[in-house]
Enzyme design. Structure first.
Site, PDB file in Angstrom:
ATOM      1  N   GLU A  87      38.618  46.048  38.869  1.00 22.38           N
ATOM      2  CA  GLU A  87      37.471  45.424  39.549  1.00 22.38           C
ATOM      3  C   GLU A  87      37.146  46.112  40.863  1.00 22.38           C
ATOM      4  O   GLU A  87      37.983  46.160  41.775  1.00 22.38           O
ATOM      5  CB  GLU A  87      37.748  43.934  39.797  1.00 22.38           C
ATOM      6  N   LYS A 269      40.502  32.253  41.425  1.00 25.79           N
ATOM      7  CA  LYS A 269      40.384  33.540  40.708  1.00 25.79           C
ATOM      8  C   LYS A 269      40.315  34.667  41.733  1.00 25.79           C
ATOM      9  O   LYS A 269      40.907  35.735  41.555  1.00 25.79           O
ATOM     10  CB  LYS A 269      39.146  33.507  39.808  1.00 25.79           C
ATOM     11  N   ASP A 285      55.123  40.370  35.379  1.00 21.76           N
ATOM     12  CA  ASP A 285      54.487  39.606  34.310  1.00 21.76           C
ATOM     13  C   ASP A 285      53.267  38.884  34.895  1.00 21.76           C
ATOM     14  O   ASP A 285      53.366  37.774  35.437  1.00 21.76           O
ATOM     15  CB  ASP A 285      55.522  38.615  33.748  1.00 21.76           C
ATOM     16  N   HIS A 382      29.067  44.677  45.831  1.00 17.31           N
ATOM     17  CA  HIS A 382      29.264  44.970  44.414  1.00 17.31           C
ATOM     18  C   HIS A 382      28.263  45.993  43.901  1.00 17.31           C
ATOM     19  O   HIS A 382      28.601  46.844  43.100  1.00 17.31           O
ATOM     20  CB  HIS A 382      29.155  43.681  43.589  1.00 17.31           C
TER      21      HIS A 382
HETATM   22  C1  MEV Z   1      35.077  37.773  42.396  1.00 15.35           C
HETATM   23  O1  MEV Z   1      35.937  38.531  41.588  1.00 15.35           O
HETATM   24  C2  MEV Z   1      35.871  36.784  43.238  1.00 15.35           C
HETATM   25  C3  MEV Z   1      35.035  35.764  44.001  1.00 15.35           C
HETATM   26  O2  MEV Z   1      34.143  35.100  43.091  1.00 15.35           O
HETATM   27  C4  MEV Z   1      35.974  34.779  44.630  1.00 15.35           C
HETATM   28  C5  MEV Z   1      35.316  33.573  45.245  1.00 15.35           C
HETATM   29  O3  MEV Z   1      34.212  33.217  44.818  1.00 15.35           O
HETATM   30  O4  MEV Z   1      35.941  32.986  46.151  1.00 15.35           O
HETATM   31  C6  MEV Z   1      34.153  36.422  45.040  1.00 15.35           C
END
Ligand code: MEV
Length: 433
Positions: A87, A269, A285, A382
């Site tokens: 990513e 995430k 792992d 991004h």
């Molecule tokens: C993107 O990989 C991760 C984010 O969505 C985390 C978040 O929204 O806090 C930017």
């Protein structure tokens, strides 16, 4: 695409299943359309052998980019953090927040002892009911004695037996025993699974029941790491917005993640973007670490953000607490050349040390994400990284990647075909005379 018959003939035959990696690759070359780039991109003999030694039916290896984030100032020491990720922006984000906190005292961390648990489920065949759990509990010393030979080396290193718990599941008429073991520098799956299997016969004998299954639990709620930082709000100053306003927006965003599950999942995430990337670089792992993290986030029945932010006067505080079952030995960790180097770069921490670094990385990832979300949004960063990938896909290599990325950005080129056509012209324009 293959027909079912061809798929079976090609990939299930003995030649494919039992042959060496090169034989499988030849079959793929002959039978699998579109395999050229894949076969071409991974031809390193050492890596092909390594893949064969690590997994079954290996056909190659997949190169995930590895980058260094940092420096991060963690407990007074500077670290460059190896992160393996597909990513874009994960490494840049971690480095950005790492730089911000390093200018204001850095990140402080702590970790509990690395205690793991295994469960043994025993079907109540003798009609003991819940009384069975007292019988098992009374035999705790015998269970411990049975395990001691296999725990001896762990005991010598300061880990080993940490007790057991018993319970009764009326709906299934099942007793279950939870063994707890401090696994020191290992992830602990093998040890816990072996321990659970070793006491199976004894538990069956004690209860007259039959063991249904015996396996570690990936919950890891006793293997917790924490990270925290403090920042003066003026360090968050940006053109058009005061530092205090940004800090307040970060606190609010984190509070929303504690209250709203849909947002919490994304928030967490983002934390895992850094932690899983470190786990992969250290050949840990990743699935076990992710399972433990998400279960912890849901421990009161609702998924909540794992981090907390608050303001005290003009200081923004952030903290993260979560299970981080990282290992520095066992499995692929001390086998794979990348993880060996990654750990050396981190000055060969013990497992608790690595989990503390991981907590710091997770918190930095989260701080960078929240700051971007409540300020300019994340798409800006991004898009520029997407343009780099487009530049590569169009054929740019080496120094051309950066130069042609500028063209893509300037001319707002979005599609691969447009990028390829424009690249051909751009190359002609820039051909040496
Ligand atoms: C993107 O990989 C991760 C984010 O969505 C985390 C978040 O929204 O806090 C930017």
């Amino acid at each position: 695409m293959f027909s079912r018959g061809t798929m079976k003939k090609v990939f299930s035959g003995k030649k494919f299943r039992l042959g060496p990696v090169h034989q499988r690759r030849s079959i793929i070359e002959a039978e699998s359309p579109g395999s050229e780039d894949f076969l071409h991109s991974g031809r390193d003999e050492e890596m092909l052998s390594l893949s064969e030694a690590m997994v079954e039916q290996a056909v190659g290896y997949m190169a995930v980019p590895l980058g260094l984030a940092g420096p991060l100032l963690i407990d007074g020491r500077q670290y460059m953090i190896p992160l393996a990720t597909e990513e874009p922006s994960v490494i840049a984000a971690c480095s950005f927040a790492g730089g911000l906190t390093a200018r204001h005292g850095g990140i402080s961390t702590s970790a509990s002892d690395p205690v793991m648990a295994a469960q043994i489920f025993i079907e109540d065949k003798g009609g003991l009911g819940s009384a069975g759990i007292e019988i098992i509990q009374a035999a705790q010393e015998s269970i411990k004695d049975k395990l001691m030979p296999m725990l001896l080396s762990m005991e010598n290193r300061g880990g080993g037996w940490r007790g057991m718990e018993t319970d009764w599941m009326e709906s299934e008429r099942i007793f279950f025993v939870t063994l707890k073991i401090d696994v020191r520098d290992a992830m602990g799956a093998n040890l816990l699974n072996s321990a659970a299997e070793r006491v199976r016969p004894l538990l069956e004998q004690l209860t007259g029941g039959q063991v249904l299954m015996a396996i570690l639990s990936n919950r890891c709620e006793n293997r917790i790491a924490r990270a925290a930082f403090s920042l003066p709000v003026k360090s968050l100053l940006r053109p058009g917005s005061g530092g205090r306003e940004t800090a307040e927006r970060i606190v609010k965003a984190a509070r929303i993640a504690r209250k709203n599950s849909d947002r919490a999942v994304t928030h967490n995430k983002g934390i895992m973007n850094g932690i899983s990337a470190l786990a992969l670089a250290a050949c840990n792992d990743t699935r076990a670490i992710e399972a433990a993290a998400h279960a912890y986030a849901c421990r009161d029945g609702q998924c909540r953000g794992l981090s907390e932010y608050w303001l005290e006067g003009n200081v923004l505080h952030g903290s993260l607490e979560m299970p981080l079952p990282f290992a520095v030995t066992g499995g692929a960790v001390d086998f794979h050349p990348t993880s060996r180097w990654a750990l050396a770069l981190l000055d060969n921490p013990d497992a608790r040390g690595l989990s503390r670094i991981a907590a710091a990385v997770g918190l930095m990832q989260n701080l960078a994400a929240l700051r971007a979300l409540v300020c300019e949004g994340i798409q800006e960063g991004h898009l520029s990284l997407h343009a780099r990938r487009l530049s590569f896909s169009a054929g740019a290599r080496g120094e051309d990647i950066g130069a042609y990325t500028q063209v893509i950005r300037r001319e707002a080129i979005r599609s691969r075909s447009a990028a390829m056509n424009r690249f051909k012209r751009w190359k002609k324009e820039h051909a040496p005379l």
